[in-house]
Design an enzyme around this catalytic site. Structure first.
Site, PDB file in Angstrom:
ATOM      1  N   SER A   3       0.456  -1.451  -0.027  1.00  0.00           N
ATOM      2  CA  SER A   3      -0.048  -0.183   0.279  1.00  0.00           C
ATOM      3  C   SER A   3       0.558   1.400  -0.240  1.00  0.00           C
ATOM      4  O   SER A   3       1.423   1.970  -0.391  1.00  0.00           O
ATOM      5  CB  SER A   3      -0.793  -0.203   1.194  1.00  0.00           C
ATOM      6  OG  SER A   3      -2.004   0.721   1.084  1.00  0.00           O
ATOM      7  N   HIS A  53      -7.751  -5.174   0.202  1.00  0.00           N
ATOM      8  CA  HIS A  53      -6.243  -4.994   0.073  1.00  0.00           C
ATOM      9  C   HIS A  53      -5.918  -5.800   1.229  1.00  0.00           C
ATOM     10  O   HIS A  53      -4.581  -5.772   0.844  1.00  0.00           O
ATOM     11  CB  HIS A  53      -7.161  -3.176   0.874  1.00  0.00           C
ATOM     12  CG  HIS A  53      -5.893  -2.578   0.816  1.00  0.00           C
ATOM     13  ND1 HIS A  53      -5.035  -1.578  -0.683  1.00  0.00           N
ATOM     14  CD2 HIS A  53      -5.249  -2.116   2.080  1.00  0.00           C
ATOM     15  CE1 HIS A  53      -4.468  -1.355   0.404  1.00  0.00           C
ATOM     16  NE2 HIS A  53      -4.110  -0.838   0.994  1.00  0.00           N
TER      17      HIS A  53
END
Length: 260
Positions: free
Chosen positions: A98, A232
């Site tokens: 991320s 995610h």
């Protein structure tokens, strides 16, 4: 066998959970927004002995809580490179998730500029640097920030219900979100020569297929893409597949130039 370039490499930035000083390669792990070096402890334990795992601890959290957070990703990259210079006696591979993926790319740009041996970048859960979105979660109130953390399922829900814990973590989470959301790669510094492996979840709301594939535009070397089922934080559910993929990437691109 490699020998250390510096007898003392003590730093609040670099954590080394399973030291492997004789390993011919090093993996540098860069956490997600709100994350800490400890997130990569399982990685350090699972990697084979030919890889020495280093994890970066950003300022403003846990044992670095008294330090100011860094809200600009380019500034953060400059600081991480400074801390990695003493570790440049062995080839480095960067692994970021991320926010950490964008940071890994910027660190790689700087390492190549300095001539530090880099094996490649493993980016996870992040769209390509050339595919920014207009995002403003860091400007919203605490409730909205917490809702976004819940949506991504990367934080223990019990922490998000504890007012004392929230008081500690929300300032650095917001800072990390700002660094991620305001990041833009700089013209003329948007590509590296070393290979990139992109790991992504097929249901990640932050990364479309096109945004993942666009990482290929940021290297003149090899590019490969691995897609996993999940959102995610697909890494949490696919460690048994991700760890071998990391090992294979490092062993496949290992430079033998500095091995004696």
């Amino acid at each position: 066998m490699y020998k250390s370039a510096a007898p003392e490499r003590s730093s609040l930035w670099i954590r080394r959970f399973q030291p492997s000083p004789a390993a011919p390669a090093q993996l540098v792990c860069l956490p997600h927004a709100g994350g800490s070096a400890g997130y990569f402890l399982p990685v350090a334990r699972a990697m084979n002995t030919s890889v020495d795992v280093l994890a970066v601890q950003y300022p403003g959290r846990q044992d670095r809580a008294a330090e100011p957070c860094v809200e600009d990703l380019h500034e953060l990259a400059d600081l991480v490179v400074r801390e990695l210079r003493p570790w440049s006696d062995r080839p480095l591979t960067l692994f970021g998730h991320s926010l950490g993926a964008s940071l890994a790319f910027e660190v790689a740009v700087r390492l190549e500029r300095e001539g530090i041996e880099l094996q490649g970048v493993i980016a996870s859960g992040r769209r390509a640097p050339s595919r920014p979105r207009d995002e403003y979660v860091h400007l919203l109130d605490d409730r909205a920030l917490i809702r976004d953390m819940e949506r991504l399922s990367g934080t223990d829900p019990r922490m998000l219900r504890d007012p004392e814990i929230l008081e500690m973590i929300l300032p650095y989470v917001r800072s990390d979100y700002k660094a991620a959301e305001t990041y833009r790669c700089r013209p003329g510094a948007d590509s590296i020569d070393r290979p990139i492996l992109l790991l992504t979840g097929d249901a990640d709301p932050h990364v479309t297929t096109a945004e993942a594939e666009a990482w290929a535009d940021h290297t003149t070397g090899d590019f490969s893409l691995r897609t996993f089922a999940g959102g995610h934080f697909f890494l949490n559910d696919h460690a048994l597949s991700v760890i071998p993929a990391i090992n294979a990437f490092i062993s496949g691109h290992r430079s033998m130039a500095n091995i004696a």
